[in-house]
Design an enzyme around this catalytic site. Structure first.
Site, short mmCIF file in Angstrom:
data_model
loop_
_atom_site.label_atom_id
_atom_site.label_comp_id
_atom_site.label_asym_id
_atom_site.label_seq_id
_atom_site.Cartn_x
_atom_site.Cartn_y
_atom_site.Cartn_z
CG HIS A 19 -1.97 1.07 1.18
ND1 HIS A 19 -2.52 1.81 0.12
CD2 HIS A 19 -2.88 1.45 2.03
CE1 HIS A 19 -3.14 2.67 0.42
NE2 HIS A 19 -3.76 2.37 1.41
CG HIS A 69 -3.48 2.55 -10.11
ND1 HIS A 69 -5.01 2.70 -10.02
CD2 HIS A 69 -3.07 3.07 -8.86
CE1 HIS A 69 -5.25 3.21 -8.81
NE2 HIS A 69 -3.95 3.46 -8.14
CG ASP A 84 3.09 4.83 -5.28
OD1 ASP A 84 3.26 5.64 -4.30
OD2 ASP A 84 2.14 3.94 -5.40
#
Length: 446
Positions: free
Chosen positions: A271, A322, A382
């Protein structure tokens, strides 16, 4: 064989479930449908994530959009950036209240955050500095539970009190993270203990940089951190930590217990820590790709990663792909726009161009590797956030805690909605037991 070796062996053996049973009983593993979309488990007015359309039961890729209370993230960011002001405070107000603040409301909210940044007496010494810890996320969770003892109305579930607790936590998170980092550094790295108190008149981003670095930060650095806080503040009710907040809150527990649970979720490597894996991967790529401008060499090395022949041999290109976004992640788009200017300021433009090349090339390498039925993928937030934090000289130990500093606004909004406006039913999904029934055996006969 030791006691724990024996227990572990038995536990693993007893947990070995025939994977075909998941299909037999139509189990939605990970609360995902067969097409990898999320199982619908609730309704919300807080955040909305759009990454595809469903047409005739099939997922059709499109450019990603993220909405906070109906306001598109792109418009929100452009709005405060065009006025040369920071936006995290009004973003938090929007998420908590459901509407954008006017000038007076934003001023009052910002003032309240300023006053709530101060920790209770002796809290820093007794809860953060004396109770040593190596992991900042654990120290943050422990501190949140400690704040319960300083709240005379900790169990009050009225909307007004939930909002007071939310504002207090949003204000205190950056302070606790900064103090925890320096406490950890002092205890385990034998470095100087530095405690800087929050300063009036500074935004959340500016205060956080000040507590970490003193006055040694630029306006662009503060702008980038503020943008990062805004884009991480909320991501719908289905992400693991926000869902954790709602599950625990549905039991009608206190705010501090619910947020501590969310922190435990975010700490997980699947996460909140993804940008650290991106950074490790990029260091590996930089060391093994000789010419950062040679697209053929970059693609060849990315293919080696997919083939489990390079980096950590997992076959994953971290930061690419994603669960919801397909053509683009709007958070990555916004962060990339500012990251280039930061790279220029820090003399790291060549490195930024390498990131941009991998963002462009990795999806095509992935499609060629997986074949015609490969999922449409893009760079996620990210991919660039670790690079931005590194340019800001933020220690890796607080990459995930920064995520928490931002997401606490979304968590609190989801908690308030769950406690106040949900069906008031405790969230309790079902698990099918597939263990054979066995007879009890007397101890002497085992």
């Amino acid at each position: 064989m030791t006691l724990y070796e024996k227990l572990a062996k038995d536990a693993v053996a007893s947990s070995d479930i025939d994977k075909s049973l998941f299909d037999t009983f139509s189990v939605k593993r990970g609360l995902r449908n067969a097409d990898f979309s999320g199982v619908l488990v609730g309704l919300t007015t807080i955040g909305d994530v759009e990454g595809y359309d469903k047409v005739d039961g099939k997922l059709v890729p499109k450019d990603g959009k993220l909405f906070y209370r109906g306001v598109e993230l792109k418009d929100l960011a452009k709005g405060f950036q065009s006025k040369q002001r920071h936006g995290f405070e009004e973003t938090a107000y929007l998420l908590l209240s459901g509407s954008l603040p006017n000038t007076e409301e934003l001023k009052a909210f910002t003032k309240e955050l300023e006053e709530e940044r101060h920790l209770p007496p002796f809290f820093s010494k007794n809860m953060i500095l004396s109770l040593r810890g190596r992991d900042i996320m654990n120290m943050l969770a422990r501190s949140v539970l400690g704040l319960y003892t300083a709240d005379d109305n900790a169990e009050d579930l009225s909307p007004e009190n939930l909002l007071k607790q939310a504002v207090s936590l949003i204000a205190k998170f950056p302070v606790i993270v900064a103090y925890s980092y320096f406490g950890m550094r002092h205890s385990f790295q034998k470095k100087s203990l530095v405690i800087r108190h929050p300063q009036p008149g500074l935004s959340t981003a500016e205060n956080f940089l000040y507590m970490l670095k003193g006055d040694n930060y630029s306006k662009l650095e503060a702008d980038l951190l503020d943008l990062s806080l805004v884009i991480h503040a909320e991501h719908g009710g289905g992400n693991n930590s926000s869902f954790t907040t709602r599950v625990v809150s549905s039991a009608q527990t206190d705010t501090y217990s619910a947020i501590a649970a969310a922190l435990g979720s975010l700490k997980g490597g699947l996460h909140g820590g993804a940008n650290l894996k991106v950074m490790d991967m990029m260091e590996n790529i930089k060391a093994n790709v000789q010419n950062w401008r040679d697209e053929k060499e970059i693609k060849a090395y990315l293919l080696k990663i997919l083939n489990k022949e390079a980096f950590d041999n997992t076959g994953k290109i971290y930061g690419i792909g994603h669960a919801i976004y397909t053509n683009s992640d709007p958070r990555a788009v916004l962060l990339k726009e500012k990251a280039e200017a930061l790279a220029i300021e820090k003399g790291r433009l060549d490195e930024f161009h390498l990131y941009a090349a991998i963002e462009r090339l990795a999806p095509q390498v992935f499609y060629d590797f997986k074949g015609a039925n490969a999922k449409v993928i893009c760079a996620n937030v990210d991919f660039y956030s670790g690079f931005v934090y590194d340019c800001l000289q933020i220690p890796k130990e607080i990459y995930t805690p920064i995520f928490a500093v931002s997401r606490i606004a979304g968590w609190c909004a989801h908690r308030i909605e769950e406690v106040t406006f949900s069906s008031k039913r405790i969230i309790r999904p079902a698990y099918k037991n597939v263990c054979d029934r066995i007879d009890y055996i007397e101890l002497d006969n085992r």
